[in-house]
Write a protein that holds these residues in place. Structure first.
Motif, PDB file in Angstrom:
ATOM      1  N   LEU A 230       0.828  -1.201   0.000  1.00 21.36           N
ATOM      2  CA  LEU A 230       0.000   0.000   0.000  1.00 21.36           C
ATOM      3  C   LEU A 230       0.864   1.253   0.000  1.00 21.36           C
ATOM      4  CD1 LEU A 230      -2.716  -1.110   2.578  1.00 21.36           C
ATOM      5  CD2 LEU A 230      -2.801  -1.236   0.075  1.00 21.36           C
TER       6      LEU A 230
ATOM      7  N   THR B 276      -0.887  -4.613  -5.708  1.00 23.12           N
ATOM      8  CA  THR B 276      -0.939  -3.177  -5.479  1.00 23.12           C
ATOM      9  C   THR B 276      -2.216  -2.634  -6.097  1.00 23.12           C
ATOM     10  OG1 THR B 276       0.363  -2.810  -7.501  1.00 23.12           O
ATOM     11  CG2 THR B 276       1.566  -2.862  -5.413  1.00 23.12           C
TER      12      THR B 276
ATOM     13  N   TRP C 267      -4.870   4.102  -5.637  1.00 23.41           N
ATOM     14  CA  TRP C 267      -5.939   4.646  -4.794  1.00 23.41           C
ATOM     15  C   TRP C 267      -6.992   5.362  -5.641  1.00 23.41           C
ATOM     16  CZ3 TRP C 267      -5.361   2.436  -0.414  1.00 23.41           C
ATOM     17  CH2 TRP C 267      -4.144   2.366   0.250  1.00 23.41           C
TER      18      TRP C 267
ATOM     19  N   THR D  79      -9.173   7.245   5.211  1.00 22.60           N
ATOM     20  CA  THR D  79      -8.304   6.067   5.283  1.00 22.60           C
ATOM     21  C   THR D  79      -9.132   4.813   5.556  1.00 22.60           C
ATOM     22  OG1 THR D  79      -7.847   6.635   7.608  1.00 22.60           O
ATOM     23  CG2 THR D  79      -6.221   7.306   5.956  1.00 22.60           C
TER      24      THR D  79
ATOM     25  N   VAL E 122       0.072  -7.757   4.694  1.00 20.46           N
ATOM     26  CA  VAL E 122      -0.136  -6.376   4.260  1.00 20.46           C
ATOM     27  C   VAL E 122       1.060  -5.533   4.694  1.00 20.46           C
ATOM     28  CG1 VAL E 122      -1.585  -4.322   4.459  1.00 20.46           C
ATOM     29  CG2 VAL E 122      -2.642  -6.598   4.397  1.00 20.46           C
TER      30      VAL E 122
ATOM     31  N   GLY F 184       2.033  -1.630   4.464  1.00 18.12           N
ATOM     32  CA  GLY F 184       1.594  -0.281   4.137  1.00 18.12           C
ATOM     33  C   GLY F 184       2.592   0.748   4.617  1.00 18.12           C
ATOM     34  N   THR F 185       2.909   1.716   3.769  1.00 20.40           N
ATOM     35  CA  THR F 185       3.858   2.760   4.105  1.00 20.40           C
ATOM     36  C   THR F 185       3.192   4.123   4.024  1.00 20.40           C
ATOM     37  OG1 THR F 185       4.590   2.609   1.810  1.00 20.40           O
ATOM     38  CG2 THR F 185       5.995   1.579   3.458  1.00 20.40           C
TER      39      THR F 185
ATOM     40  N   GLY G  49      -0.408   4.693   3.320  1.00 24.19           N
ATOM     41  CA  GLY G  49      -0.750   3.288   3.162  1.00 24.19           C
ATOM     42  C   GLY G  49      -0.685   2.534   4.478  1.00 24.19           C
ATOM     43  N   GLY G  50       0.205   2.954   5.375  1.00 24.65           N
ATOM     44  CA  GLY G  50       0.266   2.368   6.701  1.00 24.65           C
ATOM     45  C   GLY G  50      -0.938   2.744   7.540  1.00 24.65           C
TER      46      GLY G  50
ATOM     47  N   ALA H  45      -3.628   0.553   6.311  1.00 23.61           N
ATOM     48  CA  ALA H  45      -3.386  -0.818   6.773  1.00 23.61           C
ATOM     49  C   ALA H  45      -3.853  -1.018   8.212  1.00 23.61           C
ATOM     50  CB  ALA H  45      -1.905  -1.152   6.645  1.00 23.61           C
TER      51      ALA H  45
ATOM     52  N   THR I  30       4.728   5.477   9.358  1.00 27.37           N
ATOM     53  CA  THR I  30       3.340   5.892   9.476  1.00 27.37           C
ATOM     54  C   THR I  30       3.017   6.353  10.889  1.00 27.37           C
ATOM     55  OG1 THR I  30       1.098   5.272   8.833  1.00 27.37           O
ATOM     56  CG2 THR I  30       2.402   3.581   9.956  1.00 27.37           C
TER      57      THR I  30
END
Length: 272
Positions: free
Chosen positions: A26, A51, A54, A69, A90, A92-93, A96-97, A100, A119
């Motif tokens: 993510l 992936t 968004w 989110t 998962v 997520g960064t 994205g974190g 997640a 994140t």
């Protein structure tokens, strides 16, 4: 290009590569799947990487409406449903974190293990970036603002020795209204109350020199999530996964291998 359809009818473009157990990657705010271009290959040997773009970015639909989110997490579930994937790891960064966190807390049966990179839990408990960072990003000169973002993402040594491409600076074709919607979604994120509901093995990764999303947020997440551990990358800034690729990818892969060996992973929700 495959598409999933969200509950509200929005089409979500997604991408699949590699073989093995499912791993969802993510990206950060206002970015597409290209966020992962520099490192995706690290995960494709042992994982079927998934992936998405968004909503508001890339090849996905771009409705002019409130984004969140939590809503983005529902979009991820729509992609998993379209692929017939029951459960995935998962990673997520950045924003994205944040997504997640909701995914693991509100859809526990869909998440086997979790990696939260650079994140924040959001809300009043989080550590926010300083005013000098906000001013640097808000400069009217686009070139100056871009340079400020680059310096928040990467160390001076990295920028001096590389010429790009830099995959973490946002979707250049994204409509202005969608950028605002993404910024609002990220700024309004607050998962503090649901973090204790995350009952899967969790790794929190952060660069020690991250000022874009202060590194002080990482221990907050670790303290709040029951089965979480911390991995700090010394000297790294926000795009630690890119610049410090060998260190970061190795740590994440080792964690995912260990998590797969735990037979109760992803099944302990409500039992701990």
């Amino acid at each position: 290009m495959p598409y999933a359809t969200a509950a509200d009818g929005v089409r979500l473009a997604y991408q699949v590569a590699g073989t093995g157990s499912a791993l969802v990657l993510l990206a950060g705010q206002a970015n597409t799947h290209h966020w992962w271009d520099g490192i995706r290959a690290d995960f494709e040997t042992g994982h079927r990487t998934i992936t998405l773009d968004w909503r508001g970015t890339g090849d996905s639909d771009k409705p002019d409406e409130v984004y969140s989110t939590r809503g983005f997490a529902d979009d991820v579930v729509a992609v998993l449903d379209d692929l017939g994937v029951r459960q995935a790891a998962v990673y997520g960064t950045s924003m994205g974190g944040r997504v997640a966190q909701w995914l693991a807390a509100r859809h526990p049966d869909r998440v086997h293990s979790l990696v939260l990179g650079c994140t924040s839990p959001g809300g009043k408990h989080a550590f926010e970036r300083g005013p000098e960072v906000r001013r640097s990003l808000g400069q009217r000169d686009p070139a100056a603002a871009r340079q400020a973002l680059l310096e928040l993402m990467y160390t001076p040594a990295w920028l001096a020795s590389t010429s790009g491409p830099y995959n973490t600076l946002g979707d250049p074709a994204m409509p202005v209204y969608a950028k605002r919607r993404h910024l609002y979604a990220s700024n309004k994120h607050d998962a503090w109350d649901v973090l204790p509901d995350i009952r899967v093995p969790t790794l929190v990764v952060h660069g020690t020199e991250d000022r874009f999303n202060p590194a002080a947020n990482a221990p907050l997440l670790v303290a709040r999530i029951p089965d979480a551990r911390l991995h700090l990358i010394e000297g790294a800034r926000h795009a630690y996964f890119d610049e410090f690729r060998s260190v970061a990818s190795s740590a994440v892969l080792a964690f995912l291998r260990e998590a797969r060996q735990r037979p109760t992973a992803g099944l302990a929700h409500g039992k701990k």
